[in-house]
Scaffold this motif. Structure first.
Motif, PDB file in Angstrom:
ATOM      1  N   GLN A  32       0.825  -1.209   0.000  1.00 39.15           N
ATOM      2  CA  GLN A  32       0.000   0.000   0.000  1.00 39.15           C
ATOM      3  C   GLN A  32       0.865   1.266   0.000  1.00 39.15           C
ATOM      4  O   GLN A  32       0.555   2.231  -0.696  1.00 39.15           O
ATOM      5  N   LEU A  33       1.951   1.244   0.752  1.00 37.80           N
ATOM      6  CA  LEU A  33       2.846   2.396   0.767  1.00 37.80           C
ATOM      7  C   LEU A  33       3.466   2.610  -0.622  1.00 37.80           C
ATOM      8  O   LEU A  33       3.551   3.745  -1.109  1.00 37.80           O
ATOM      9  N   LEU A  34       3.862   1.523  -1.274  1.00 40.30           N
ATOM     10  CA  LEU A  34       4.388   1.625  -2.633  1.00 40.30           C
ATOM     11  C   LEU A  34       3.348   2.235  -3.581  1.00 40.30           C
ATOM     12  O   LEU A  34       3.662   3.122  -4.369  1.00 40.30           O
ATOM     13  N   LYS A  35       2.128   1.742  -3.495  1.00 41.09           N
ATOM     14  CA  LYS A  35       1.060   2.254  -4.360  1.00 41.09           C
ATOM     15  C   LYS A  35       0.791   3.732  -4.100  1.00 41.09           C
ATOM     16  O   LYS A  35       0.654   4.518  -5.038  1.00 41.09           O
ATOM     17  N   ASP A  36       0.702   4.098  -2.849  1.00 34.89           N
ATOM     18  CA  ASP A  36       0.370   5.475  -2.491  1.00 34.89           C
ATOM     19  C   ASP A  36       1.468   6.471  -2.854  1.00 34.89           C
ATOM     20  O   ASP A  36       1.192   7.646  -3.074  1.00 34.89           O
ATOM     21  N   PHE A  37       2.704   5.984  -2.908  1.00 37.52           N
ATOM     22  CA  PHE A  37       3.830   6.869  -3.202  1.00 37.52           C
ATOM     23  C   PHE A  37       4.608   6.372  -4.424  1.00 37.52           C
ATOM     24  O   PHE A  37       5.829   6.508  -4.485  1.00 37.52           O
ATOM     25  N   ILE A  38       3.897   5.844  -5.398  1.00 41.34           N
ATOM     26  CA  ILE A  38       4.554   5.280  -6.579  1.00 41.34           C
ATOM     27  C   ILE A  38       5.371   6.328  -7.339  1.00 41.34           C
ATOM     28  O   ILE A  38       6.346   6.001  -8.008  1.00 41.34           O
ATOM     29  N   HIS A  39       5.015   7.573  -7.211  1.00 36.99           N
ATOM     30  CA  HIS A  39       5.718   8.656  -7.897  1.00 36.99           C
ATOM     31  C   HIS A  39       7.079   8.980  -7.261  1.00 36.99           C
ATOM     32  O   HIS A  39       7.840   9.778  -7.807  1.00 36.99           O
ATOM     33  N   LYS A  40       7.377   8.371  -6.123  1.00 38.05           N
ATOM     34  CA  LYS A  40       8.656   8.625  -5.445  1.00 38.05           C
ATOM     35  C   LYS A  40       9.770   7.819  -6.105  1.00 38.05           C
ATOM     36  O   LYS A  40       9.533   6.913  -6.902  1.00 38.05           O
ATOM     37  N   ASP A  41      10.981   8.108  -5.738  1.00 37.26           N
ATOM     38  CA  ASP A  41      12.159   7.499  -6.363  1.00 37.26           C
ATOM     39  C   ASP A  41      12.551   6.191  -5.665  1.00 37.26           C
ATOM     40  O   ASP A  41      13.598   6.099  -5.026  1.00 37.26           O
ATOM     41  N   TRP A  42      11.690   5.189  -5.794  1.00 36.91           N
ATOM     42  CA  TRP A  42      11.952   3.869  -5.213  1.00 36.91           C
ATOM     43  C   TRP A  42      13.124   3.204  -5.928  1.00 36.91           C
ATOM     44  O   TRP A  42      13.343   3.419  -7.110  1.00 36.91           O
ATOM     45  N   TYR A  43      13.836   2.356  -5.204  1.00 36.13           N
ATOM     46  CA  TYR A  43      14.925   1.589  -5.810  1.00 36.13           C
ATOM     47  C   TYR A  43      14.467   0.139  -5.924  1.00 36.13           C
ATOM     48  O   TYR A  43      14.302  -0.553  -4.919  1.00 36.13           O
ATOM     49  N   TRP A  44      14.241  -0.304  -7.142  1.00 39.93           N
ATOM     50  CA  TRP A  44      13.677  -1.630  -7.403  1.00 39.93           C
ATOM     51  C   TRP A  44      14.737  -2.711  -7.470  1.00 39.93           C
ATOM     52  O   TRP A  44      14.418  -3.892  -7.490  1.00 39.93           O
ATOM     53  N   GLY A  45      15.986  -2.361  -7.498  1.00 40.96           N
ATOM     54  CA  GLY A  45      17.074  -3.292  -7.735  1.00 40.96           C
ATOM     55  C   GLY A  45      17.576  -4.038  -6.511  1.00 40.96           C
ATOM     56  O   GLY A  45      16.919  -4.133  -5.474  1.00 40.96           O
ATOM     57  N   LEU A  46      18.788  -4.555  -6.677  1.00 40.70           N
ATOM     58  CA  LEU A  46      19.456  -5.362  -5.661  1.00 40.70           C
ATOM     59  C   LEU A  46      19.674  -4.556  -4.383  1.00 40.70           C
ATOM     60  O   LEU A  46      20.113  -3.407  -4.451  1.00 40.70           O
ATOM     61  N   TYR A  47      19.351  -5.144  -3.265  1.00 41.76           N
ATOM     62  CA  TYR A  47      19.413  -4.543  -1.927  1.00 41.76           C
ATOM     63  C   TYR A  47      18.351  -3.466  -1.722  1.00 41.76           C
ATOM     64  O   TYR A  47      18.355  -2.778  -0.717  1.00 41.76           O
ATOM     65  N   GLY A  48      17.457  -3.362  -2.679  1.00 45.14           N
ATOM     66  CA  GLY A  48      16.286  -2.499  -2.560  1.00 45.14           C
ATOM     67  C   GLY A  48      15.048  -3.385  -2.548  1.00 45.14           C
ATOM     68  O   GLY A  48      14.998  -4.393  -1.839  1.00 45.14           O
ATOM     69  N   LEU A  49      14.088  -3.065  -3.365  1.00 47.79           N
ATOM     70  CA  LEU A  49      12.822  -3.801  -3.367  1.00 47.79           C
ATOM     71  C   LEU A  49      12.973  -5.252  -3.826  1.00 47.79           C
ATOM     72  O   LEU A  49      12.258  -6.131  -3.342  1.00 47.79           O
ATOM     73  N   SER A  50      13.892  -5.531  -4.750  1.00 47.22           N
ATOM     74  CA  SER A  50      14.081  -6.914  -5.226  1.00 47.22           C
ATOM     75  C   SER A  50      14.649  -7.837  -4.152  1.00 47.22           C
ATOM     76  O   SER A  50      14.549  -9.062  -4.268  1.00 47.22           O
ATOM     77  N   SER A  51      15.251  -7.265  -3.128  1.00 41.62           N
ATOM     78  CA  SER A  51      15.838  -8.042  -2.032  1.00 41.62           C
ATOM     79  C   SER A  51      15.093  -7.807  -0.721  1.00 41.62           C
ATOM     80  O   SER A  51      15.570  -8.215   0.340  1.00 41.62           O
ATOM     81  N   HIS A  52      13.960  -7.164  -0.789  1.00 40.33           N
ATOM     82  CA  HIS A  52      13.260  -6.730   0.420  1.00 40.33           C
ATOM     83  C   HIS A  52      12.754  -7.902   1.254  1.00 40.33           C
ATOM     84  O   HIS A  52      12.247  -8.885   0.728  1.00 40.33           O
ATOM     85  N   ILE A  53      12.888  -7.781   2.552  1.00 35.83           N
ATOM     86  CA  ILE A  53      12.466  -8.821   3.486  1.00 35.83           C
ATOM     87  C   ILE A  53      10.956  -9.097   3.420  1.00 35.83           C
ATOM     88  O   ILE A  53      10.507 -10.203   3.667  1.00 35.83           O
ATOM     89  N   ASN A  54      10.171  -8.098   3.038  1.00 35.34           N
ATOM     90  CA  ASN A  54       8.713  -8.256   2.954  1.00 35.34           C
ATOM     91  C   ASN A  54       8.212  -8.515   1.538  1.00 35.34           C
ATOM     92  O   ASN A  54       6.998  -8.508   1.321  1.00 35.34           O
ATOM     93  N   LEU A  55       9.112  -8.716   0.590  1.00 39.44           N
ATOM     94  CA  LEU A  55       8.706  -8.892  -0.804  1.00 39.44           C
ATOM     95  C   LEU A  55       7.661  -9.991  -0.943  1.00 39.44           C
ATOM     96  O   LEU A  55       7.835 -11.094  -0.422  1.00 39.44           O
ATOM     97  N   LYS A  56       6.598  -9.664  -1.636  1.00 34.31           N
ATOM     98  CA  LYS A  56       5.517 -10.614  -1.917  1.00 34.31           C
ATOM     99  C   LYS A  56       5.302 -10.647  -3.423  1.00 34.31           C
ATOM    100  O   LYS A  56       5.588  -9.686  -4.134  1.00 34.31           O
ATOM    101  N   LYS A  57       4.755 -11.742  -3.901  1.00 34.10           N
ATOM    102  CA  LYS A  57       4.450 -11.886  -5.326  1.00 34.10           C
ATOM    103  C   LYS A  57       3.515 -10.774  -5.791  1.00 34.10           C
ATOM    104  O   LYS A  57       3.627 -10.276  -6.916  1.00 34.10           O
ATOM    105  N   LYS A  58       2.629 -10.355  -4.940  1.00 32.59           N
ATOM    106  CA  LYS A  58       1.672  -9.293  -5.280  1.00 32.59           C
ATOM    107  C   LYS A  58       2.389  -7.995  -5.646  1.00 32.59           C
ATOM    108  O   LYS A  58       1.913  -7.240  -6.487  1.00 32.59           O
ATOM    109  N   TRP A  59       3.546  -7.734  -5.031  1.00 38.72           N
ATOM    110  CA  TRP A  59       4.307  -6.535  -5.378  1.00 38.72           C
ATOM    111  C   TRP A  59       4.733  -6.613  -6.844  1.00 38.72           C
ATOM    112  O   TRP A  59       4.617  -5.651  -7.591  1.00 38.72           O
TER     113      TRP A  59
END
Length: 128
Positions: A32-59
């Protein structure tokens, strides 16, 4: 101590660092935080979202066009995955070797027996 999601929502225009080792790596992160702030400068790569401890298939399903990292230390190492991830994303660049699926402690024998055509590196598996 960690900041709370409520604090981010209360002060969304603060000078938050959204990128690598910032909120993209923070354990409070939710879809939900990702969706609400999708316009922010998220890091999707290694050690960011792709390695996130809470990563779910839904993401991944919600943001399929982002630059996900499937290989070593990325999604291949995710402790939240199950066989459905491998089946649904069988054409992605999975790391089948060390620091990927062969080293992932969540791999089950039923996955290995499944005909989704993957090869386990048994020498990597034997270390864990």
């Amino acid at each position: 101590n960690n900041i709370s999601i409520d604090f981010i929502y209360k002060y969304p225009n603060n000078d938050w660092y959204w990128g690598l080792y910032g909120l993209s790596s923070n354990s409070i992160l939710t879809l939900q935080l990702l969706k609400d702030f999708i316009h922010k400068d998220w890091y999707w790569g290694l050690y960011g979202l792709s390695s996130h401890i809470n990563l779910k298939k839904k993401w991944i399903d919600t943001f399929p066009d982002k630059k996900w990292v499937w290989g070593s230390y990325g999604i291949s190492s995710c402790k939240n995955m199950n066989l459905k991830w491998l089946m649904d994303y069988k054409n992605e660049n999975w790391c089948w070797g060390s620091y990927g699926l062969s080293s992932n402690t969540i791999i089950k024998m039923e996955w290995i027996r499944n005909p989704c055509c993957f090869t386990i590196e048994w020498t990597s598996k034997s270390y864990y």
